[in-house]
Design a protein around this motif. Structure first.
Motif, mmCIF file in Angstrom:
data_model
loop_
_atom_site.group_PDB
_atom_site.id
_atom_site.type_symbol
_atom_site.label_atom_id
_atom_site.label_comp_id
_atom_site.label_asym_id
_atom_site.label_seq_id
_atom_site.Cartn_x
_atom_site.Cartn_y
_atom_site.Cartn_z
ATOM 1 N N GLN A 261 40.162 144.478 58.774
ATOM 2 C CA GLN A 261 40.035 144.470 60.232
ATOM 3 C C GLN A 261 39.337 143.238 60.789
ATOM 4 O OE1 GLN A 261 39.660 147.773 62.625
ATOM 5 N NE2 GLN A 261 39.736 149.296 61.025
ATOM 6 N N GLN A 262 38.680 142.456 59.957
ATOM 7 C CA GLN A 262 38.016 141.275 60.477
ATOM 8 C C GLN A 262 38.005 140.189 59.409
ATOM 9 O OE1 GLN A 262 33.963 142.435 61.348
ATOM 10 N NE2 GLN A 262 33.285 141.978 59.283
ATOM 11 N N GLU A 263 37.955 138.950 59.864
ATOM 12 C CA GLU A 263 37.894 137.821 58.936
ATOM 13 C C GLU A 263 37.045 136.716 59.547
ATOM 14 O OE1 GLU A 263 42.314 138.087 56.821
ATOM 15 O OE2 GLU A 263 41.989 136.745 58.517
ATOM 16 N N PHE A 264 36.344 135.989 58.687
ATOM 17 C CA PHE A 264 35.701 134.745 59.077
ATOM 18 C C PHE A 264 36.624 133.625 58.615
ATOM 19 C CE2 PHE A 264 32.303 137.825 58.718
ATOM 20 C CZ PHE A 264 31.568 137.597 59.881
ATOM 21 N N ARG A 265 37.111 132.840 59.568
ATOM 22 C CA ARG A 265 38.114 131.828 59.276
ATOM 23 C C ARG A 265 37.523 130.438 59.465
ATOM 24 N NH1 ARG A 265 43.658 134.405 62.046
ATOM 25 N NH2 ARG A 265 43.753 136.242 60.658
ATOM 26 N N PHE A 266 37.746 129.583 58.467
ATOM 27 C CA PHE A 266 37.208 128.220 58.481
ATOM 28 C C PHE A 266 38.371 127.245 58.270
ATOM 29 C CE2 PHE A 266 34.105 131.215 56.924
ATOM 30 C CZ PHE A 266 32.947 130.903 57.633
ATOM 31 N N PHE A 267 38.616 126.421 59.275
ATOM 32 C CA PHE A 267 39.725 125.470 59.229
ATOM 33 C C PHE A 267 39.181 124.045 59.276
ATOM 34 C CE2 PHE A 267 41.164 129.269 61.478
ATOM 35 C CZ PHE A 267 42.341 129.590 60.813
ATOM 36 N N THR B 12 27.942 148.287 59.176
ATOM 37 C CA THR B 12 27.469 148.839 57.917
ATOM 38 C C THR B 12 28.584 148.845 56.878
ATOM 39 O OG1 THR B 12 28.093 151.109 58.444
ATOM 40 C CG2 THR B 12 25.936 150.347 59.217
ATOM 41 N N LYS B 13 28.203 149.164 55.649
ATOM 42 C CA LYS B 13 29.173 149.244 54.567
ATOM 43 C C LYS B 13 30.257 150.276 54.863
ATOM 44 C CE LYS B 13 29.537 150.532 49.695
ATOM 45 N NZ LYS B 13 28.784 151.030 48.505
ATOM 46 N N GLY B 14 29.906 151.327 55.564
ATOM 47 C CA GLY B 14 30.860 152.376 55.898
ATOM 48 C C GLY B 14 31.746 152.057 57.078
ATOM 49 N N GLY B 15 31.641 150.837 57.632
ATOM 50 C CA GLY B 15 32.509 150.427 58.722
ATOM 51 C C GLY B 15 31.988 150.739 60.106
ATOM 52 N N LEU B 16 30.716 151.170 60.230
ATOM 53 C CA LEU B 16 30.146 151.463 61.540
ATOM 54 C C LEU B 16 29.557 150.192 62.145
ATOM 55 C CD1 LEU B 16 29.292 153.436 63.776
ATOM 56 C CD2 LEU B 16 27.176 153.834 62.483
ATOM 57 N N GLN C 84 33.332 152.748 64.987
ATOM 58 C CA GLN C 84 33.626 153.177 63.627
ATOM 59 C C GLN C 84 35.054 152.783 63.242
ATOM 60 O OE1 GLN C 84 31.585 154.865 61.181
ATOM 61 N NE2 GLN C 84 33.313 153.996 60.037
ATOM 62 N N ARG C 85 35.165 151.959 62.193
ATOM 63 C CA ARG C 85 36.472 151.585 61.662
ATOM 64 C C ARG C 85 36.833 152.480 60.488
ATOM 65 N NH1 ARG C 85 35.553 145.051 61.363
ATOM 66 N NH2 ARG C 85 35.860 144.589 63.576
ATOM 67 N N PHE C 86 38.132 152.719 60.305
ATOM 68 C CA PHE C 86 38.588 153.499 59.167
ATOM 69 C C PHE C 86 40.054 153.173 58.893
ATOM 70 C CE2 PHE C 86 38.830 155.920 63.063
ATOM 71 C CZ PHE C 86 40.114 156.441 63.075
ATOM 72 N N ASN C 87 40.500 153.508 57.697
ATOM 73 C CA ASN C 87 41.879 153.275 57.252
ATOM 74 C C ASN C 87 42.296 151.803 57.323
ATOM 75 O OD1 ASN C 87 42.135 155.979 56.778
ATOM 76 N ND2 ASN C 87 43.269 156.406 58.667
ATOM 77 N N LYS C 88 41.331 150.899 57.420
ATOM 78 C CA LYS C 88 41.581 149.461 57.458
ATOM 79 C C LYS C 88 42.387 148.986 58.669
ATOM 80 C CE LYS C 88 41.091 148.372 52.569
ATOM 81 N NZ LYS C 88 41.627 147.618 51.434
ATOM 82 N N ASN C 89 42.687 149.878 59.614
ATOM 83 C CA ASN C 89 43.446 149.427 60.780
ATOM 84 C C ASN C 89 43.161 150.229 62.046
ATOM 85 O OD1 ASN C 89 44.731 151.823 60.244
ATOM 86 N ND2 ASN C 89 46.773 150.943 59.964
ATOM 87 N N SER C 90 42.191 151.137 62.008
ATOM 88 C CA SER C 90 41.929 151.996 63.154
ATOM 89 C C SER C 90 40.446 152.014 63.492
ATOM 90 C CB SER C 90 42.408 153.424 62.879
ATOM 91 O OG SER C 90 43.798 153.449 62.601
ATOM 92 N N SER C 91 40.136 152.412 64.724
ATOM 93 C CA SER C 91 38.731 152.470 65.129
ATOM 94 C C SER C 91 38.551 153.422 66.294
ATOM 95 C CB SER C 91 38.220 151.071 65.527
ATOM 96 O OG SER C 91 38.851 150.637 66.713
ATOM 97 N N VAL C 92 37.340 153.950 66.396
ATOM 98 C CA VAL C 92 36.897 154.756 67.540
ATOM 99 C C VAL C 92 35.536 154.211 67.953
ATOM 100 C CG1 VAL C 92 36.211 157.026 68.357
ATOM 101 C CG2 VAL C 92 38.149 156.815 66.801
ATOM 102 N N SER C 93 35.328 154.002 69.240
ATOM 103 C CA SER C 93 34.073 153.393 69.685
ATOM 104 C C SER C 93 33.499 154.118 70.887
ATOM 105 C CB SER C 93 34.286 151.908 70.030
ATOM 106 O OG SER C 93 35.231 151.770 71.068
ATOM 107 N N LEU C 94 32.180 154.031 70.995
ATOM 108 C CA LEU C 94 31.434 154.565 72.134
ATOM 109 C C LEU C 94 30.604 153.430 72.715
ATOM 110 C CD1 LEU C 94 30.460 157.006 73.854
ATOM 111 C CD2 LEU C 94 28.617 157.273 72.173
#
Length: 815
Positions: A124-130, A357-361, A403-413
């Protein structure tokens, strides 16, 4: 078809499914050897490192292997402090490699190589260096939700060199620039990117299939990193600025400012950013326009603190950071004036904490405080003055859980809160948002629910919500959705929202080609439709039906064509600007057609051309305009871009006033706008740039007939009202800047700026006289500023000889 041809095709397809259907893996290795970032690859660590090769085209021919003459080979090793990357980029025409020099974070027309790292491998996220072939660095924070954020900046090293076989890149990316878990054995998401600009070809190491909208999910794997720890991430950036101000109305005076930016890694995942005594005096100017609408003009955020790393804070779509420090309006009587009115409210300090966090929060906190500001109001009849509080001490706060999950979904507050000192308005807004995708990224469900609570003279609360479904994969894609907004929903204390009290339905369908053909490298045909209805009456507030065609031909010239329409008349409840919110004005149907052409920027001379014409379903009502922007690249160092935009609205109808009897007065007017801009850059090298930006904006509206709004939304002639409500606005902005990155993260910048804004009820149709007024009037101001920012890395300071001289044990002295 011969039998052997069928066998060959089957073998090729089987090979492709094996090659492209699985994620590639690169095994890295540890080294304690000191690696110099010089582009030579002469250290022993490089000789035994595994090679990542067999790149695959992303565009235009998605999935085609890179040709042998342009093969790309990349190696990665790591130490206790950083990741090292060595890339050899072969090219059969080394002399033709595009190497335009620009300022940092500008891709321009140069070849590029990039590495994309995901320390959590969460898709879901990347640090990109060009790095460009000219040595220019671009760093990007990428998320699936918001795409590439170029405003994110990190401190890292790179070196490029031209060779007889192409060019090479060597990079050092410290762990302080990344985020990763605390696991002993690391597994990272990894991809490499290469762009050959003269051919407009883009390649990746692990194939990114263009039929899927998700990119980070399609990255490869980096293995072999073990026993690494995030170093102390403490960066101090002290700065000092000097401003010399001058204009015709006041004496020339100087102003010295200083402050400190702090970046601190609270732990492996979370970072604190803080600015003490901020200084935004060198940010880009706003493109102010003559605003005759019922709504405020929305400006882009140009202050680095509020643009960098704000992905989390945009969840729920509640944040418009230009509210922080903006100058609010003040109600004045006809016989009252304010001599000195501040453009902004001073920001005392600001901080943000964000991480995952490690759990995607993901957790984000943003806080900013602005000072109390008062103005002196003068009564022109009595010459008496009074002190009016323009803005009290105000605290702005944003809190986000995502909260991210399934590598492509999220729910946020998300929650935003604005608290003003004293008996002033306070506001609290919360949003629950979701972005859910199927495992194969074929379908998506988006939505949110927002709730606002305003504490003012009269407390109010309201809500806003939307829900939509999209097909996000394949040649054919479509979506459908709807929204509802209550009357008292209000997020404007820290967000921006123009209309309330309506419900809407919308949908879209599109077709695109996934492989180039003989005519097009890309082709997309789209249809969009929507309709908004006022909640009480069900009257149509807005509706549209748009058809658009966007293509790139085989020479990578862009062509766009479209038809925008409002098939049904609308009932505008905002343009009457009345306290009686049941009032409305009826506006007719219209049909607009547009064309856009943009030639390939790789050519020295390129041009953008965009004409439009609009027909309204009323007698003699027609709008038209044109945008034209030629650009010329004199060399890899020097380029100029000129832009001209003209628009004319004939017999435009809009609100102008209320008369003495309380009637709502509209006017039938012609509005003409000219915008001239010039942008130039001269890059001495990858770290030193001169930039010029000039903009002259002139727009005027001439009222021909005055009209009275009736209760049924129609307009009748008003032959009595005769107040001059014409509008003529001239703005002028010139920025000439010099920037030198003299060390990693450290910069000297010099800016000369002159600007003016001149509004009048009187007007002249002569362009020359308006231009002279813009650059030669009492409001024209001049500012010369010099700013120095110095980047201090705690780790470098800690390991320096200077630091060790204080920590070295001393001999005990005996008496």
């Amino acid at each position: 078809m011969p039998k052997y041809s069928c066998y060959s095709i089957c073998i090729i397809l089987l090979f492709a499914s094996k090659m492209f259907g699985q994620k590639k893996t690169l095994q890295t290795q540890f080294t304690d050897e000191k690696i110099s970032i010089d582009g030579k690859f002469d250290e022993k660590a490089w000789k035994s490192a595994q090679i990542a090769t067999d790149f695959v085209m992303y565009a235009p021919y998605n999935g085609v292997p890179i040709p042998p003459e342009k093969k790309t080979e990349v190696k990665i090793v790591y130490t206790n402090e950083a990741i090292y990357v060595a890339a050899s980029l072969y090219d059969d025409q080394p002399s033709e490699i595009s190497r335009e020099l620009t300022e940092r974070d500008n891709f321009a027309t140069a070849d590029h190589f990039g590495v994309q790292l995901n320390g959590y491998n969460d898709g879901q996220q990347e640090f990109r260096f060009f790095v460009s072939a000219a040595g220019v660095q671009i760093d990007v924070f990428y998320t699936e939700a918001n795409g590439e954020d170029v405003s994110w900046n990190a401190i890292w090293e790179s070196k490029t060199q031209l060779t007889n076989f192409g060019w090479v890149v060597e990079m050092r990316i410290p762990y302080a620039a990344l985020r990763f878990s605390t696991e002993k054995k690391q597994t990272w998401g990894l991809n490499f990117y290469r762009e050959i600009r003269r051919d407009n070809q883009q390649y990746n190491w692990n194939l990114i299939r263009n039929e899927i909208s998700s990119e980070s999910n399609q990255a490869g794997i980096l293995e072999g990193i073990e026993n690494i720890k995030t170093p102390t991430r403490l960066f101090l950036i002290p700065f000092s600025s000097y401003y010399l101000h001058a204009n015709k109305n006041q004496k020339t005076y100087g102003e010295l400012k200083g402050g400190l930016d702090i970046k601190y890694g609270i732990n492996d995942a979370f970072t604190l950013d803080a600015i003490l005594i901020p200084d935004f005096g060198q940010t880009k100017f706003d493109n102010v326009e003559l605003n005759l609408s019922a709504f405020e003009q929305q400006f882009a955020e140009n202050r680095p603190f509020f643009t960098e790393g704000t992905d989390l804070f945009n969840k729920g779509d509640l944040l418009y950071t230009r509210r922080i420090g903006e100058s609010p309006s003040i109600a004045l009587a006809d016989n009252e004036t304010v001599d000195v009115y501040p453009n902004t409210i001073k920001l005392i300090n600001a901080l943000k904490v964000s991480g995952r966090t490690k759990g995607g929060l993901g957790i984000g906190v943003l806080n900013a405080v602005t000072e109390q500001t008062s103005v002196e109001v003068k009564n022109t009849d009595t010459n008496q003055t009074r002190l009016e509080t323009l803005a009290p001490v105000t605290n702005y706060n944003v809190f986000v859980l995502d909260q991210r999950f399934n590598k492509n979904s999220s729910v946020s507050l998300t929650n935003t809160n604005v608290t003003r000192n004293g008996d002033f308005r306070d506001a609290n807004v919360a949003a629950l948002a979701w972005d859910l995708k199927t495992t194969a990224n074929t379908f998506q469900m988006l939505g949110n629910f927002q709730y606002s609570l305003i504490n003012d003279v009269e407390d109010t609360n309201g809500f806003k919500s939307y829900l939509e479904f999209n097909k996000t994969k394949g040649k054919y894609r479509y979506g459908i959705g709807g929204s509802y907004v209550s009357r008292d929903y209000d997020n404007n204390d820290l967000g921006i929202n123009f209309q309330t009290h309506y419900h809407s339905f919308y949908g879209n369908v599109s077709y695109r080609i996934l492989k180039p053909n003989k005519t097009f490298n890309s082709f997309k045909l789209s249809l969009n439709a929507a309709s908004d209805y006022e909640n009480d009456t069900g009257k149509t507030q807005n509706n549209y039906l748009n058809i658009g065609l966007n293509t790139y031909n085989t020479k990578n010239d862009y062509f766009g064509y479209g038809v925008n329409s409002r098939p049904f008349k609308v009932y505008d409840f905002y343009e009457p600007r009345s306290a009686d919110d049941s009032k409305f004005v009826i506006y007719p149907e219209f049909y607009e057609t547009w064309f856009f052409y943009s030639s390939n920027y790789i050519r020295k001379f390129a041009i953008d051309f965009n004409p439009t014409i609009t027909f309204l379903n009323e007698k003699d009502r027609m709008n038209y305009g044109v945008f034209i922007s030629p650009r010329y690249r004199f060399s890899d160092h020097l380029s100029l871009i000129y832009s001209f935009k003209f628009s004319r609205q004939n017999r435009n109808i809009g609100w102008v006033d209320f008369d003495d009897d309380g009637n709502t007065i509209f006017a039938r007017r012609n509005r003409i706008t000219y915008i001239n801009t010039l942008q130039g850059k001269y890059s001495l090298n990858a770290n030193m740039n001169l930039n010029l930006t000039v903009r002259h904006y002139w727009s005027y509206a001439v009222n021909h007939d005055y009209l009275t709004l009736q209760d049924d939304g129609t307009l009748t002639d008003n032959l009595i009202y005769n107040t001059n409500k014409n509008s003529n606005l001239n703005t002028w902005n010139l920025d000439l800047s010099y920037s030198w990155w003299f060390a990693p993260g450290s910069q000297v910048s010099v800016l000369y700026r002159n600007s003016s804004s001149l509004f009048s009820r009187e007007y002249s149709r002569q362009f020359g006289s308006n231009f002279r007024d813009a650059i030669n009037n009492e409001n024209l101001s001049h500012v010369l500023s010099i700013s120095v920012r110095y980047f201090i890395d705690y780790n470098t300071l800690k390991n320096s000889k200077f630091s060790k001289s204080f920590t070295k044990p001393k001999e005990r002295i005996h008496f």
